[in-house]
Design an enzyme around this catalytic site. Structure first.
Site, PDB file in Angstrom:
ATOM      1  N   CYS A 180      74.443  73.834 -16.846  1.00 58.17           N
ATOM      2  CA  CYS A 180      73.495  73.996 -16.242  1.00 58.17           C
ATOM      3  C   CYS A 180      75.332  74.208 -15.265  1.00 58.17           C
ATOM      4  O   CYS A 180      76.461  73.359 -15.782  1.00 58.17           O
ATOM      5  CB  CYS A 180      72.718  72.347 -15.356  1.00 58.17           C
ATOM      6  SG  CYS A 180      71.075  72.043 -16.255  1.00 58.17           S
ATOM      7  N   ASN A 234      77.002  71.749 -12.123  1.00 66.95           N
ATOM      8  CA  ASN A 234      77.521  71.010 -11.535  1.00 66.95           C
ATOM      9  C   ASN A 234      77.940  70.288 -10.367  1.00 66.95           C
ATOM     10  O   ASN A 234      79.162  71.058 -10.841  1.00 66.95           O
ATOM     11  CB  ASN A 234      77.816  69.554 -12.239  1.00 66.95           C
ATOM     12  CG  ASN A 234      76.739  69.295 -13.737  1.00 66.95           C
ATOM     13  OD1 ASN A 234      77.444  68.450 -15.123  1.00 66.95           O
ATOM     14  ND2 ASN A 234      75.783  70.130 -14.042  1.00 66.95           N
ATOM     15  N   GLY A 250      67.345  76.850 -19.996  1.00 67.02           N
ATOM     16  CA  GLY A 250      67.591  76.017 -19.170  1.00 67.02           C
ATOM     17  C   GLY A 250      68.072  75.520 -18.327  1.00 67.02           C
ATOM     18  O   GLY A 250      69.039  74.187 -18.481  1.00 67.02           O
ATOM     19  N   TYR A 310      69.970  63.012 -25.029  1.00 59.97           N
ATOM     20  CA  TYR A 310      69.714  62.842 -23.404  1.00 59.97           C
ATOM     21  C   TYR A 310      68.325  62.556 -23.859  1.00 59.97           C
ATOM     22  O   TYR A 310      68.057  64.191 -23.501  1.00 59.97           O
ATOM     23  CB  TYR A 310      70.811  62.579 -22.234  1.00 59.97           C
ATOM     24  CG  TYR A 310      70.118  64.501 -22.025  1.00 59.97           C
ATOM     25  CD1 TYR A 310      69.584  64.891 -21.036  1.00 59.97           C
ATOM     26  CD2 TYR A 310      71.074  64.949 -22.629  1.00 59.97           C
ATOM     27  CE1 TYR A 310      69.394  66.746 -20.966  1.00 59.97           C
ATOM     28  CE2 TYR A 310      71.395  66.361 -22.461  1.00 59.97           C
ATOM     29  CZ  TYR A 310      70.790  67.276 -21.753  1.00 59.97           C
ATOM     30  OH  TYR A 310      70.777  68.782 -21.529  1.00 59.97           O
ATOM     31  N   HIS A 318      72.459  71.543  -9.685  1.00 63.46           N
ATOM     32  CA  HIS A 318      71.447  70.406  -9.229  1.00 63.46           C
ATOM     33  C   HIS A 318      72.930  69.638  -9.118  1.00 63.46           C
ATOM     34  O   HIS A 318      74.284  69.636 -10.023  1.00 63.46           O
ATOM     35  CB  HIS A 318      71.158  69.509  -9.755  1.00 63.46           C
ATOM     36  CG  HIS A 318      71.918  69.982 -12.078  1.00 63.46           C
ATOM     37  ND1 HIS A 318      72.117  68.460 -11.791  1.00 63.46           N
ATOM     38  CD2 HIS A 318      71.427  70.219 -12.670  1.00 63.46           C
ATOM     39  CE1 HIS A 318      72.585  68.236 -13.247  1.00 63.46           C
ATOM     40  NE2 HIS A 318      71.886  69.631 -13.912  1.00 63.46           N
TER      41      HIS A 318
END
Length: 384
Positions: free
Chosen positions: A332, A334, A310, A295, A314
């Site tokens: 991350c 999410n 990294g 991505y 979010h």
């Protein structure tokens, strides 16, 4: 090293023969004037006249014995006067500002002795010329409000070999009693953090008196730097990755909780790693790229960076089906968009984020890894 001090006096010349006294007690006159006595007043200076490689931070003093000053000036190479003050007795002048690197300074002083005779003093000296001057910056910046996990960071533009000298120039003053220590994370960065999280609403003043400090190898500090900032409310995020819930605590009590999807459990390289990190940035939108995982140019909202490895907290509505149920991200945290916005609005730079339950730990290569070290390890990184 300074040279021996030179004492300057104005001596009045004696002219003619000296009068004699006869055995009978009668004075026998010569042809000249009576012997003239030199003035009592003596002016000295530190550093001495003609001294070289003088420190730019040590005070300059001009002193008169057996007299008082009527005038004292110290000027730099361009003719600018150095600020200074006379003491109450007017027999000592002391500079009131730092000197410049690689400058020649000139004294000019006048005084009147206790005998009423005037004396004058002139001369010059030179200050040290660094091989290089190194700039330093301080974070947090002035007037910032930050979270209870925020470290103080001093970063240098070049390597510092004499870390102890640099560290001795650093002071931290707090409005509440806080135990803390400096630790060198590299030869260009030294951080201060408290042993435990900062007390909420603490006011912090940091002074780095680095101008004139010798860092080794002929390199010196370029300028003093200071900052004043405030610690905000106590807010801590806790994530136990198998639970799929991000909990927000205020003053130790749960304030909010949000369903989340964390890094993939099966792949340690994609875990949301264990450890205590902090909110490093708050970005209303961010672009995510990872060609390895297929991505690029992926735009997400309400992003709080928690490492430069990294990881972010979010919004990810594209992963809605897994939020609160399964860990499917690439590291991350999410959240649903509304929850990400609510958390984003509540967050401060420096808020701690504590992660547990993963297979992997946060690497200590992150730019902010202060809370990944235990207290004894942290203290061992001090240069003093």
């Amino acid at each position: 090293m300074y040279e021996r001090r030179k004492v300057f006096k104005i001596a009045l010349a004696a002219g003619g023969a000296v009068g004699l006294v006869a055995c009978s007690g009668e004075e026998v006159s010569g042809s000249g004037a009576p012997d003239a006595q030199p003035p009592k007043a003596e002016i000295t200076a530190e550093p001495a006249v003609d001294a070289a490689e003088v420190s730019v931070t040590a005070p300059v003093t001009v002193t008169v014995a057996e007299g008082s000053f009527t005038e004292v000036t110290l000027t730099n190479s361009e003719g600018g006067e150095v600020r200074g003050e006379l003491n109450a007795e007017k027999n000592t002048w002391t500079s009131a500002e730092s000197l410049g690197y690689g400058q020649t300074y000139t004294y000019a002083a006048k005084a009147t002795g206790t005998d009423g005779k005037p004396v004058e003093f002139t001369g010059s000296f030179g200050t040290l010329q660094p091989a290089a001057v190194i700039r330093a910056t301080l974070n947090p910046i002035d007037n910032a409000e930050v979270g209870v996990g925020m470290p103080i960071s001093v970063k240098f533009d070049a390597a510092v070999s004499d870390r102890a000298a640099a560290q001795r120039a650093l002071t931290v003053e707090t409005s509440k009693e806080v135990e803390g220590s400096w630790a060198w994370l590299s030869d260009r960065q030294v951080d201060w953090r408290p042993r435990e999280y900062w007390p909420a609403n603490t006011e912090v003043n940091v002074t780095a008196k680095l101008y004139g400090v010798h860092y080794g190898g002929g390199n010196y500090g370029k300028a003093d730097v200071t900052t004043k900032f405030t610690i905000g409310r106590n807010q801590v995020v806790k994530i136990h990755t198998p639970d799929h819930v991000m909990r927000v605590y205020r003053d130790g009590a749960e304030h909010a909780s949000y369903p989340c999807s964390n890094g993939k459990d099966a792949d340690p390289n994609l875990n949301t790693p264990n450890g205590t990190v902090i909110v490093m940035t708050r970005e209303p939108t961010s672009i995510f790229d990872n060609e390895r995982y297929g991505y690029t140019d992926v735009k997400k909202k309400w992003c709080c960076r928690i490492s430069n490895h990294g990881e972010y907290i979010h919004e990810n509505e594209e992963n809605r089906a897994n939020i609160g149920k399964k860990n499917t991200s690439h590291g991350c945290v999410n959240l649903f968009e509304k929850d990400a916005k609510a958390y984003f609005d509540s967050a401060l730079i420096g808020d701690p984020v504590e992660v547990t339950g993963a297979k992997a730990d946060f690497p200590t290569t992150s730019a902010v890894m202060d809370w990944l070290l235990d207290w004894e390890t942290w203290k061992s990184k001090s240069a003093l």
